[in-house]
Design an enzyme around this catalytic site. Structure first.
Site, PDB file in Angstrom:
ATOM      1  N   SER A 201       0.832  -1.198   0.000  1.00 17.09           N
ATOM      2  CA  SER A 201       0.000   0.000   0.000  1.00 17.09           C
ATOM      3  C   SER A 201       0.875   1.260   0.000  1.00 17.09           C
ATOM      4  O   SER A 201       1.674   1.451  -0.918  1.00 17.09           O
ATOM      5  CB  SER A 201      -0.950  -0.035   1.201  1.00 17.09           C
ATOM      6  OG  SER A 201      -1.907   0.989   1.133  1.00 17.09           O
TER       7      SER A 201
ATOM      8  N   ASP B  75       4.283  24.044  -1.272  1.00 19.47           N
ATOM      9  CA  ASP B  75       5.673  23.785  -1.650  1.00 19.47           C
ATOM     10  C   ASP B  75       6.138  22.375  -1.273  1.00 19.47           C
ATOM     11  O   ASP B  75       7.259  22.189  -0.798  1.00 19.47           O
ATOM     12  CB  ASP B  75       6.593  24.830  -1.025  1.00 19.47           C
ATOM     13  CG  ASP B  75       6.492  24.877   0.499  1.00 19.47           C
ATOM     14  OD1 ASP B  75       5.507  24.348   1.045  1.00 19.47           O
ATOM     15  OD2 ASP B  75       7.396  25.468   1.135  1.00 19.47           O
TER      16      ASP B  75
ATOM     17  N   HIS C 225      -7.346  -5.412  -1.116  1.00 15.03           N
ATOM     18  CA  HIS C 225      -6.156  -4.633  -0.774  1.00 15.03           C
ATOM     19  C   HIS C 225      -5.329  -5.306   0.319  1.00 15.03           C
ATOM     20  O   HIS C 225      -4.119  -5.081   0.411  1.00 15.03           O
ATOM     21  CB  HIS C 225      -6.599  -3.236  -0.315  1.00 15.03           C
ATOM     22  CG  HIS C 225      -5.488  -2.268  -0.130  1.00 15.03           C
ATOM     23  ND1 HIS C 225      -4.781  -1.720  -1.183  1.00 15.03           N
ATOM     24  CD2 HIS C 225      -4.939  -1.730   0.990  1.00 15.03           C
ATOM     25  CE1 HIS C 225      -3.869  -0.888  -0.727  1.00 15.03           C
ATOM     26  NE2 HIS C 225      -3.935  -0.879   0.593  1.00 15.03           N
TER      27      HIS C 225
END
Length: 424
Positions: free
Chosen positions: A123, A346, A399
């Site tokens: 993951s 940023d 998953h």
């Protein structure tokens, strides 16, 4: 915390190998856990993928910075930093780029002759492994990915991710209610009770508040992993207290409220709540992407609208919403920092597409067709950008494949690398 002040972090790693193989020159394999914000496994027995990997490797379990025993970032420890601005300045050092630098620091000192090692990323650990491929491929012998191919792009990819994931979450909800149609009415009763309670919710044991919007967050754990449907259904079996005295007020059980908090676990892993959307950011803010994209799907995911129209209430998935910093008591002190992180512009780069296009490191990836957390189509697109990658596309696992069938998953991926399995 003053500008330029040095902050020292401890990093914890635990090497594991099979008894009797201590003196063998086995290659090293680093495991990168999912998250962000979760520590490495603490094995209690030889089983699953760890047992399989230890047949031919020395396995290294890394507590990624801020987790486990690696200077853990908890709600109490983060509270030592009282300024939201300083909290953000501190938290910006806990993403994949920093984790990769930690891994390289460890490899150069742990592995004999500083040889490259294999990395297995599950993951978010897979996202970190792709960052590793981008900026330090010289440290990698090979890479195994399980449900961990991140979206690539030069800016924030969160909007793309959530548009795709909301569709998959909708499908998972439909499958859940097809399996447990009786839960439609049960959950309607809970939503109605919460909405009609004073303040639109009820108090949680820790001091937070359970509202209809918060109730939807149970889908994070209940809809996307093996056995999740069953666990979610059994949880709602015990949502109400029994009426022991005739005329007593109907109440949600303490059991359910306590389990709800344990299911979410945001208070125990604040890194997950604070940094989840930032894992999709490179030079651009997320601006609460899940909340924004969720608003586009409001007709499907509005719990009050659902009960008025007699439709199933849809749970949400792997999404962090601003409301949790109001409703989860332990996270309230970090609400300002969370908003600042959501608008931070940023963020440094996490991937280098040019390097990935010219990748020379052997890579094998398990891509789960019905993955609710890492969208199948996005994963395929990313795979097309990593030269030489070998894919195993399967709907045999969700998953949580590395947990549910770890030995098989690990063996299959190693087979792809070693030419023992067909390529897909």
């Amino acid at each position: 915390m003053d500008d330029g002040e040095e902050v020292k972090l401890e990093t914890y790693v635990k090497p594991i190998l099979t008894a009797g193989k201590e003196d063998l020159p086995l290659p090293y394999l680093l495991f990168l856990q999912g998250g962000p914000g979760f520590e490495s496994p603490r094995p209690t027995e030889a089983s699953g993928w760890i047992k399989k990997a230890c047949e031919e490797h020395r396995v290294v379990l890394l507590d990624q910075r801020g987790t486990g025993l690696s200077t853990p970032l908890t709600t109490s420890s983060l509270s030592q930093i009282t300024s939201a601005t300083e909290q953000v300045e501190y938290l910006k050092h806990f993403r994949a780029d920093s984790i990769v630098r930690d891994a390289e620091f460890i490899r150069l000192r742990l592995v004999p002759d500083a040889k490259p090692w294999t990395v297995l990323g599950q993951s978010y650990g897979g996202f970190c492994a792709v960052t590793y491929l981008s900026f330090a491929p010289e440290g990698l012998k090979s890479v195994l990915l399980t449900g961990g191919l991140p979206p690539l792009g030069s800016a924030c990819t969160a909007d793309t991710v959530y548009r795709a994931c909301f569709k998959q979450v909708q499908q998972q909800n439909e499958k859940y209610y097809a399996r447990y149609p009786q839960d439609i009415q049960v959950i309607h009763e809970v939503v109605r009770y919460l909405n009609e309670s004073e303040g639109g919710g009820v108090s949680l044991p820790s001091g937070g508040r359970l509202t209809p919007k918060m109730l939807q967050c149970l889908g994070l754990s209940g809809l996307g992993s093996g056995g999740g449907f069953e666990r979610l259904h059994y949880l709602f079996e015990r949502v109400w207290d029994p009426i022991l005295v005739p005329g007593a007020k109907k109440t949600i059980s303490y059991y359910f409220l306590k389990e709800f908090e344990m299911w979410l676990g945001f208070d125990q892993n604040p890194l997950y709540a604070l940094l989840h959307e930032s894992i999709y950011c490179q030079g651009s803010p997320s601006k609460w992407s899940a909340h924004k994209i969720g608003s586009e799907c409001e007709s499907l995911f509005d719990p009050i609208k659902a009960i008025k129209e007699g439709k199933p209430m849809y749970f949400t998935g792997e999404m962090v919403f601003p409301c949790i910093f109001d409703e989860i008591h332990a996270l309230r002190p970090f609400k300002e920092a969370a908003h600042m992180l959501a608008h931070k512009e940023d963020w440094p780069p996490l991937y280098d597409v040019n390097v990935l296009n010219n990748n020379k490191v052997p890579v094998a990836a398990a891509v789960y067709y019905e993955d609710m957390y890492v969208n199948f189509n996005i994963a395929k697109e990313t795979a097309s950008q990593i030269a030489g990658i070998r894919l195993w596309i399967t709907n045999e696992y969700m998953h949580s494949g590395i947990r549910d069938g770890g030995s098989h998953v690990f063996d299959h991926l190693m087979g792809l690398l070693n030419g023992k399995k067909p390529l897909f």
